[in-house]
Design a protein around this motif. Structure first.
Motif, PDB file in Angstrom:
ATOM      1  N   UNK A  50     -38.520 -72.223  47.995  1.00 23.64           N
ATOM      2  CA  UNK A  50     -39.359 -73.020  48.894  1.00 23.64           C
ATOM      3  C   UNK A  50     -40.643 -73.451  48.200  1.00 23.64           C
ATOM      4  N   UNK A  51     -41.217 -72.568  47.391  1.00 22.52           N
ATOM      5  CA  UNK A  51     -42.439 -72.892  46.662  1.00 22.52           C
ATOM      6  C   UNK A  51     -42.175 -73.906  45.558  1.00 22.52           C
ATOM      7  N   UNK A  52     -41.138 -73.674  44.787  1.00 22.66           N
ATOM      8  CA  UNK A  52     -40.877 -74.531  43.632  1.00 22.66           C
ATOM      9  C   UNK A  52     -40.405 -75.923  44.044  1.00 22.66           C
ATOM     10  N   UNK A  53     -39.631 -76.012  45.123  1.00 23.53           N
ATOM     11  CA  UNK A  53     -38.988 -77.281  45.465  1.00 23.53           C
ATOM     12  C   UNK A  53     -39.600 -78.021  46.649  1.00 23.53           C
ATOM     13  N   UNK A  73     -63.246 -54.317  51.242  1.00 18.38           N
ATOM     14  CA  UNK A  73     -62.214 -55.311  50.914  1.00 18.38           C
ATOM     15  C   UNK A  73     -61.216 -54.721  49.929  1.00 18.38           C
ATOM     16  N   UNK A  74     -59.940 -54.821  50.268  1.00 18.80           N
ATOM     17  CA  UNK A  74     -58.852 -54.487  49.348  1.00 18.80           C
ATOM     18  C   UNK A  74     -58.007 -55.755  49.216  1.00 18.80           C
ATOM     19  N   UNK A  75     -57.908 -56.262  48.011  1.00 15.56           N
ATOM     20  CA  UNK A  75     -57.268 -57.559  47.757  1.00 15.56           C
ATOM     21  C   UNK A  75     -55.812 -57.353  47.364  1.00 15.56           C
ATOM     22  N   UNK A  76     -54.915 -58.160  47.968  1.00 16.28           N
ATOM     23  CA  UNK A  76     -53.497 -58.096  47.606  1.00 16.28           C
ATOM     24  C   UNK A  76     -53.097 -59.351  46.855  1.00 16.28           C
ATOM     25  N   UNK A  77     -52.863 -59.246  45.542  1.00 18.94           N
ATOM     26  CA  UNK A  77     -52.358 -60.397  44.783  1.00 18.94           C
ATOM     27  C   UNK A  77     -50.882 -60.619  45.074  1.00 18.94           C
ATOM     28  N   UNK A  78     -50.395 -61.770  44.656  1.00 17.64           N
ATOM     29  CA  UNK A  78     -48.967 -62.055  44.805  1.00 17.64           C
ATOM     30  C   UNK A  78     -48.138 -61.137  43.908  1.00 17.64           C
ATOM     31  N   UNK A  79     -46.855 -61.010  44.262  1.00 15.46           N
ATOM     32  CA  UNK A  79     -45.969 -60.078  43.570  1.00 15.46           C
ATOM     33  C   UNK A  79     -45.554 -60.555  42.191  1.00 15.46           C
ATOM     34  N   UNK A  80     -44.981 -59.628  41.426  1.00 13.28           N
ATOM     35  CA  UNK A  80     -44.576 -59.919  40.046  1.00 13.28           C
ATOM     36  C   UNK A  80     -43.556 -61.044  39.959  1.00 13.28           C
ATOM     37  N   UNK A  81     -42.773 -61.255  41.006  1.00 10.12           N
ATOM     38  CA  UNK A  81     -41.685 -62.230  40.955  1.00 10.12           C
ATOM     39  C   UNK A  81     -42.167 -63.661  41.130  1.00 10.12           C
ATOM     40  N   UNK A 118     -48.963 -63.017  53.769  1.00 12.53           N
ATOM     41  CA  UNK A 118     -49.658 -63.748  54.835  1.00 12.53           C
ATOM     42  C   UNK A 118     -50.281 -65.050  54.341  1.00 12.53           C
ATOM     43  N   UNK A 119     -50.039 -65.403  53.091  1.00 12.82           N
ATOM     44  CA  UNK A 119     -50.632 -66.614  52.529  1.00 12.82           C
ATOM     45  C   UNK A 119     -49.552 -67.596  52.124  1.00 12.82           C
ATOM     46  N   UNK A 120     -49.670 -68.838  52.553  1.00  8.55           N
ATOM     47  CA  UNK A 120     -48.854 -69.909  51.992  1.00  8.55           C
ATOM     48  C   UNK A 120     -49.543 -70.352  50.706  1.00  8.55           C
ATOM     49  N   UNK A 121     -48.863 -70.242  49.553  1.00  4.77           N
ATOM     50  CA  UNK A 121     -49.563 -70.401  48.273  1.00  4.77           C
ATOM     51  C   UNK A 121     -49.781 -71.853  47.859  1.00  4.77           C
ATOM     52  N   UNK A 122     -50.337 -72.664  48.764  1.00  3.77           N
ATOM     53  CA  UNK A 122     -50.803 -73.972  48.332  1.00  3.77           C
ATOM     54  C   UNK A 122     -51.954 -73.759  47.359  1.00  3.77           C
ATOM     55  N   UNK A 123     -52.191 -74.738  46.517  1.00  5.97           N
ATOM     56  CA  UNK A 123     -53.272 -74.630  45.542  1.00  5.97           C
ATOM     57  C   UNK A 123     -54.615 -74.462  46.252  1.00  5.97           C
ATOM     58  N   UNK A 124     -54.809 -75.191  47.338  1.00  8.91           N
ATOM     59  CA  UNK A 124     -56.057 -75.074  48.098  1.00  8.91           C
ATOM     60  C   UNK A 124     -56.225 -73.671  48.665  1.00  8.91           C
ATOM     61  N   UNK A 125     -55.131 -73.083  49.155  1.00 16.23           N
ATOM     62  CA  UNK A 125     -55.226 -71.732  49.702  1.00 16.23           C
ATOM     63  C   UNK A 125     -55.514 -70.701  48.624  1.00 16.23           C
ATOM     64  N   UNK A 126     -54.854 -70.838  47.483  1.00 15.56           N
ATOM     65  CA  UNK A 126     -54.983 -69.844  46.422  1.00 15.56           C
ATOM     66  C   UNK A 126     -56.393 -69.824  45.839  1.00 15.56           C
ATOM     67  N   UNK A 127     -56.885 -70.979  45.423  1.00 18.59           N
ATOM     68  CA  UNK A 127     -58.214 -71.011  44.801  1.00 18.59           C
ATOM     69  C   UNK A 127     -59.304 -71.057  45.869  1.00 18.59           C
ATOM     70  N   UNK A 128     -59.051 -71.754  46.981  1.00 18.13           N
ATOM     71  CA  UNK A 128     -60.008 -71.727  48.073  1.00 18.13           C
ATOM     72  C   UNK A 128     -60.223 -70.316  48.595  1.00 18.13           C
ATOM     73  N   UNK A 129     -59.157 -69.516  48.636  1.00 20.15           N
ATOM     74  CA  UNK A 129     -59.295 -68.121  49.033  1.00 20.15           C
ATOM     75  C   UNK A 129     -60.176 -67.342  48.076  1.00 20.15           C
ATOM     76  N   UNK A 130     -60.063 -67.626  46.786  1.00 19.76           N
ATOM     77  CA  UNK A 130     -60.932 -66.966  45.807  1.00 19.76           C
ATOM     78  C   UNK A 130     -62.395 -67.354  46.030  1.00 19.76           C
TER      79      UNK A 130
END
Length: 568
Positions: A553-556, A186-194, A144-156
């Protein structure tokens, strides 16, 4: 077997025997983790030197293991593509047949999980989720998260504040959002291993650069900053673990949890995890996954949408018997999905683990009473089935659905907090039931092609703009449902599928549908529709099948550190 007994087989290691104390590693060569993303407001609080040191040590200790795990998963996928059918493994029969071992089970705040709300961690969604009245909030940094840098660290940042009850939000129209007295666990879901995190750079102790694990970044930052605060407030550091393919992924997480507890001075077993069973291979190793995580395990979740995606992905080249019909026809009552969910409940309750149901995609529309009534009816039916099947709780994606879901579970649970007493000994599932993908009356339609194109295209466009959960045609779509849509399109093209009107599904037909959807969408300043269409054409019409659309999509296409710095 007791909770601390040695694992059978050649991989037998107990947690007690692992080299995991910080003192033993103090003089060992250390890697280096650099932040190359922009430091926005309060990011330095999350990306503190101490927190980065902890995340670095996670990479030092477990980064190579992660790469080995991904190689193992890739080899397993190749074997299925070559004709191997997953099965209940004879080498782990001892685990499945031993009636005595149990998982740790519920921890403080996880005793009653009858309704869990899911969603990303932007500030407004955080406040709304915590005020929703649900028992649990799945704070999602994955599908449910688009992993922009702002979303990732802003979410933290938002989670840091929420846990300390120091969070509010004021909308553009001046509406204030503040926390109520009672909030969900709260139960936190990190991104997957891949997945990787491209806004950091890791250099290993040998001086070689390697990818930064998004899983370790998400987990490490969250647990480092919040574990002790959560415990002090009567809860704990709890996690949902996504995309596991086998017991080996669970074993790696268990060793990370054990190291983390020792590194942070937490009692063993403080960390608890609920594993999403959302891959076809994991469905054959539910007991083994519970066993590997037994000192840290609270339960399993039926991650239905990723499970469907996993089936399509793994059997995409295996012929017509593995071609599924329109997504809308694959309900939770078709035989192979019933087998999967009933097996999950039976497996969980036999081991003292909670079984959590999946998310219905239907959502209400406060401006359209007819849509809302349809959503409430669909969700009630779905949750009634889950409650009667023995699930201990379920997911919803919208606060307005909580009352409907809770009513169905209340009717079955009564005064109980769970249904662990229901062992479902009437359920007997064999491998053929999990792999028999026949859908009675199933068919592929022109409308099904159009829907898959529309959902995938519009979701990818939303994701590229930073929104990882999108309401599309009164359904809540996330990365998992977009994966179903694009993988079905690929399989239909490359397996020579035919629609019910007798017309073959060829590249040109899908290309025409993509263009038709693009032409029918209103363009806005700053939209990413052209990029989304290019991505969709690449992942649907080319011979190569990307295992996850979010990786290229994330890398490119999603922001690069250089683009982000230029825009700052």
């Amino acid at each position: 077997m007791s909770a601390n007994s040695t694992r059978p087989g050649e991989h037998g290691l107990t947690a007690v025997g692992l080299d995991i104390t910080r003192n033993e590693r103090r003089d060992a060569p250390r890697g280096r983790l650099e932040v190359i993303g922009t430091i926005e407001h309060r990011f330095d609080q999350i990306l503190s030197p101490e927190a980065l040191e902890f995340v670095t040590e996670l990479h030092d200790r477990f980064g190579v293991r992660r790469h080995e795990l991904l190689r193992r998963d890739a080899e397993a996928a190749k074997a299925i593509d070559a004709g191997y059918n997953p099965r209940f493994l004879p080498e782990t029969a001892q685990i499945r047949e031993d009636p005595d071992w149990r998982v740790a089970g519920a921890a403080p705040g996880l005793e009653d999980r009858r309704v869990e709300i899911t969603g990303p961690t932007d500030r407004k969604m955080t406040v709304n989720a915590l005020n929703s009245g649900a028992n649990v909030w799945l704070a999602d940094h994955e599908d449910a998260l688009s992993p922009t840098w702002s979303n990732v660290i802003g979410g933290q940042v938002n989670l840091y504040d929420a846990i300390r009850r120091d969070i509010d939000f004021v909308s553009d129209d001046g509406k204030e959002y503040r926390l109520g007295q009672t909030t969900p666990t709260i139960v936190f879901r990190p991104r997957g291993w891949h997945l990787c995190e491209k806004h950091m750079r890791y250099t290993n102790p040998a001086g070689l650069e390697s990818a930064v694990s998004a899983s370790l970044v998400d987990f490490g930052l969250y647990v480092f900053h919040n574990a002790r605060e959560l415990i002090a407030r009567g809860s704990g550091p709890y996690f949902y673990l996504p995309k596991l393919e086998s017991r080996f992924g669970a074993r790696l997480w268990d060793e990370i949890f054990t190291f983390t507890e020792q590194a942070l001075g937490l009692p063993h077993g403080t960390i608890r995890a609920t594993v999403l069973i959302e891959t076809i291979t994991a469905a054959f190793e539910m007991d083994e996954i519970l066993y590997e995580l037994r000192d840290h395990c609270a339960g399993l979740n039926a991650g239905r949408w990723d499970y469907l995606f996993s089936i399509i992905k793994n059997f995409r080249d295996r012929g017509q018997n593995f071609v599924l019909p329109d997504r809308g026809q694959i309900t939770m009552t078709v035989p192979f999905m019933r087998a999967y969910t009933e097996l999950l409940v039976r497996t969980c309750h036999r081991r003292g683990a909670y079984a959590i149901g999946g998310m219905s995609a239907f959502i209400p529309n406060r401006r359209d009473p007819d849509v809302t009534q349809k959503a409430l009816t669909q969700v009630a039916d779905d949750k009634r089935r889950e409650a009667h099947d023995g699930f201990d709780g379920t997911w919803v994606a919208h606060p307005d659905l909580i009352g409907t879901a809770r009513a169905e579970f209340d009717a079955v649970l009564g005064g109980r907090e769970n249904q662990l007493h229901r062992l479902r000994e009437d359920v007997h599932v064999d491998a053929s039931q999990l792999l028999d993908l026949r859908v009675p009356g199933g068919r592929i339609t022109c409308a099904g092609i159009q829907q898959n194109v529309s959902v995938a295209l519009r979701y990818i466009e939303s994701w590229l703009r930073g929104a990882g959960a999108a309401a599309i045609d009164n359904l809540m779509e996330d990365a998992a449902t977009a994966e179903i849509s694009r993988s079905q399109l690929w399989q239909w093209v490359f397996q020579g599928a035919v629609t019910e009107d007798g017309m073959p599904i060829v590249r040109e037909r899908v290309e025409w549908a993509i263009q038709k959807v693009c032409d029918g969408l209103a363009r806005t300043t700053g939209d990413r529709l052209d990029d989304a269409a290019e991505i969709l054409r690449t992942i649907v019409l080319r011979d190569e099948f990307p295992p996850f659309l979010t990786v290229p999509a994330y890398l490119d296409y999603l922001e690069s550190p250089r683009q982000q710095a230029a825009a700052a």
